[in-house]
Design a protein around this motif. Structure first.
Motif, PDB file in Angstrom:
ATOM      1  N   LYS A 179      73.668  27.432  51.810  1.00 43.80           N
ATOM      2  CA  LYS A 179      74.972  27.568  52.466  1.00 43.80           C
ATOM      3  C   LYS A 179      75.010  28.783  53.388  1.00 43.80           C
ATOM      4  O   LYS A 179      75.951  29.549  53.394  1.00 43.80           O
ATOM      5  N   GLY A 180      73.914  28.958  54.153  1.00 44.31           N
ATOM      6  CA  GLY A 180      73.847  30.026  55.138  1.00 44.31           C
ATOM      7  C   GLY A 180      73.586  31.406  54.600  1.00 44.31           C
ATOM      8  O   GLY A 180      73.591  32.375  55.344  1.00 44.31           O
ATOM      9  N   ARG A 181      73.313  31.525  53.300  1.00 40.91           N
ATOM     10  CA  ARG A 181      73.087  32.834  52.681  1.00 40.91           C
ATOM     11  C   ARG A 181      71.702  32.882  52.066  1.00 40.91           C
ATOM     12  O   ARG A 181      71.217  31.897  51.506  1.00 40.91           O
ATOM     13  N   ILE A 182      71.086  34.036  52.144  1.00 41.88           N
ATOM     14  CA  ILE A 182      69.793  34.263  51.508  1.00 41.88           C
ATOM     15  C   ILE A 182      70.018  34.612  50.048  1.00 41.88           C
ATOM     16  O   ILE A 182      70.821  35.490  49.718  1.00 41.88           O
ATOM     17  N   GLN A 183      69.295  33.919  49.158  1.00 38.98           N
ATOM     18  CA  GLN A 183      69.306  34.240  47.726  1.00 38.98           C
ATOM     19  C   GLN A 183      67.869  34.600  47.364  1.00 38.98           C
ATOM     20  O   GLN A 183      66.993  33.751  47.386  1.00 38.98           O
ATOM     21  N   GLN A 235      63.444  34.094  61.574  1.00 36.16           N
ATOM     22  CA  GLN A 235      62.913  35.431  61.327  1.00 36.16           C
ATOM     23  C   GLN A 235      63.041  35.751  59.843  1.00 36.16           C
ATOM     24  O   GLN A 235      64.048  35.432  59.212  1.00 36.16           O
ATOM     25  N   CYS A 236      62.031  36.371  59.269  1.00 39.49           N
ATOM     26  CA  CYS A 236      62.051  36.715  57.849  1.00 39.49           C
ATOM     27  C   CYS A 236      63.277  37.577  57.552  1.00 39.49           C
ATOM     28  O   CYS A 236      63.516  38.580  58.231  1.00 39.49           O
ATOM     29  N   PRO A 237      64.038  37.226  56.535  1.00 43.28           N
ATOM     30  CA  PRO A 237      65.261  37.977  56.240  1.00 43.28           C
ATOM     31  C   PRO A 237      65.031  39.357  55.624  1.00 43.28           C
ATOM     32  O   PRO A 237      65.966  40.138  55.504  1.00 43.28           O
ATOM     33  N   CYS A 238      63.787  39.698  55.267  1.00 50.07           N
ATOM     34  CA  CYS A 238      63.533  41.010  54.665  1.00 50.07           C
ATOM     35  C   CYS A 238      63.569  42.124  55.706  1.00 50.07           C
ATOM     36  O   CYS A 238      63.644  43.289  55.351  1.00 50.07           O
ATOM     37  N   LEU A 272      76.976  25.487  57.802  1.00 49.64           N
ATOM     38  CA  LEU A 272      76.073  26.423  57.129  1.00 49.64           C
ATOM     39  C   LEU A 272      74.815  25.698  56.654  1.00 49.64           C
ATOM     40  O   LEU A 272      74.903  24.686  55.953  1.00 49.64           O
ATOM     41  N   PRO A 273      73.628  26.210  57.008  1.00 54.45           N
ATOM     42  CA  PRO A 273      72.377  25.533  56.661  1.00 54.45           C
ATOM     43  C   PRO A 273      71.894  25.860  55.253  1.00 54.45           C
ATOM     44  O   PRO A 273      72.162  26.929  54.707  1.00 54.45           O
ATOM     45  N   SER A 274      71.147  24.902  54.684  1.00 51.69           N
ATOM     46  CA  SER A 274      70.454  25.089  53.404  1.00 51.69           C
ATOM     47  C   SER A 274      69.052  24.518  53.550  1.00 51.69           C
ATOM     48  O   SER A 274      68.833  23.570  54.313  1.00 51.69           O
ATOM     49  N   LEU A 275      68.093  25.106  52.818  1.00 51.85           N
ATOM     50  CA  LEU A 275      66.704  24.652  52.811  1.00 51.85           C
ATOM     51  C   LEU A 275      66.260  24.360  51.391  1.00 51.85           C
ATOM     52  O   LEU A 275      66.680  25.037  50.449  1.00 51.85           O
ATOM     53  N   GLN A 276      65.381  23.364  51.262  1.00 51.77           N
ATOM     54  CA  GLN A 276      64.730  23.083  49.989  1.00 51.77           C
ATOM     55  C   GLN A 276      63.295  22.778  50.270  1.00 51.77           C
ATOM     56  O   GLN A 276      63.018  22.073  51.241  1.00 51.77           O
ATOM     57  N   PRO A 277      62.331  23.220  49.509  1.00 53.64           N
ATOM     58  CA  PRO A 277      62.408  24.164  48.403  1.00 53.64           C
ATOM     59  C   PRO A 277      62.562  25.597  48.915  1.00 53.64           C
ATOM     60  O   PRO A 277      62.832  25.803  50.102  1.00 53.64           O
ATOM     61  N   SER A 278      62.353  26.564  48.040  1.00 53.43           N
ATOM     62  CA  SER A 278      62.443  27.964  48.439  1.00 53.43           C
ATOM     63  C   SER A 278      61.339  28.294  49.441  1.00 53.43           C
ATOM     64  O   SER A 278      60.364  27.557  49.588  1.00 53.43           O
TER      65      SER A 278
END
Length: 59
Positions: free
Chosen positions: A53-57, A2-5, A32-38
């Motif tokens: 690392k599980g956080r939205i930046q 789901q979109c984090p916004c 904790l998951p990470s995705l690449q690219p943005s």
């Protein structure tokens, strides 16, 4: 995912090797998951973010 916004949109990301564009994901030792690219939605809310690392930046 789901979109984090908070707009409620479901974001589907392709992770298979044959897909283009394609995202890579990893899960660290803490789970904790990470995705690449943005992730950049080019319609709707137009969110642009990294999942690290599980956080939205936000970009």
């Amino acid at each position: 995912m789901q979109c984090p916004c908070g707009c409620g949109h479901i974001i589907e990301l392709l992770v298979i090797d044959e897909a283009h564009p394609r995202w890579d994901y990893s899960v660290n030792a803490s789970g904790l998951p990470s995705l690449q690219p943005s992730v950049w939605r080019n319609s709707g809310c137009r969110s642009h973010f990294w999942l690290r690392k599980g956080r939205i930046q936000w970009v």
